[in-house]
Design an enzyme around this catalytic site. Structure first.
Site: not given
Length: 206
Positions: A137, A156-158
């Site tokens: 990230w 993968l970033d929320l």
């Protein structure tokens, strides 16, 4: 708005009507590349900012630069600072180790940051993730906001996952694999798409 942003918006709107409607509502893209300072300083800053609120991280980063008369240091300068001094400005034990490790890697030539501008995206990620404390990230954020690469999608970033859930009416947060599959059609402008997805979280659609 830069011409390449206009071209990206035209492409994204054509291949994805749902995203296109949000782009029309959200307005022009103000995505910019951070050109000041060095690549080393940018990676060090990203390590300091990890898992902290913007305000807290900004305070610690300012203290970090204060150790060097308020400027971004060179790797050899960081290596001259004692570990206890890094801990004293608010860095955790692990982050202090990561920052010193980054400085050591760059100073010894193990991480060729001076060559990353010419590397393809995958090689930049492979290079940066050799540094302790730098994951995929963080490397992607470096690609997007430091190098200005236009086709990066941080699966993968929320925030990205939350935005996709809201915008596309999903029942749960999509897994990284689904994010990648959904975003495949946004290429070669997935960075711009990501910027608009973050806006969904920061400024939700009305």
């Amino acid at each position: 708005m830069p011409p390449r942003h206009a071209k990206a918006i035209a492409h994204l709107s054509a291949v994805d009507p749902i995203l296109g409607r949000w782009i029309a509502q959200a307005g022009p893209c103000s995505l910019t590349r951070e050109r000041s300072g060095t690549h080393f300083a940018a990676v060090a800053r990203s390590i300091i900012y990890q898992q902290l609120s913007g305000k807290a991280a900004g305070t610690i980063h300012a203290r970090f630069e204060a150790l060097f008369d308020g400027r971004s240091p060179e790797p050899h300068e960081v290596l001259k600072v004692k570990h206890t001094a890094l801990r004293g400005i608010g860095l955790s034990e692990r982050k202090a180790e990561y920052v010193r490790g980054l400085a050591e890697d760059v100073h010894r030539g193990r991480i060729p940051l001076e060559r990353v501008d010419a590397m393809p995206d995958a090689e930049v990620i492979e290079t940066l993730t050799q540094v302790r404390g730098v994951g995929e990230w963080t490397a992607q954020m470096f690609l997007m906001f430091r190098l200005g690469r236009l086709d990066v999608l941080p699966t993968l970033d929320l925030g990205i996952q939350t935005a996709i859930k809201r915008l596309y009416g999903l029942r749960s947060h999509p897994k990284p694999e689904r994010v990648a599959k959904l975003g495949a059609k946004w290429a070669p402008y997935r960075t711009v798409a990501s910027w608009y997805l973050w806006r969904v979280v920061d400024d939700p659609p009305q």
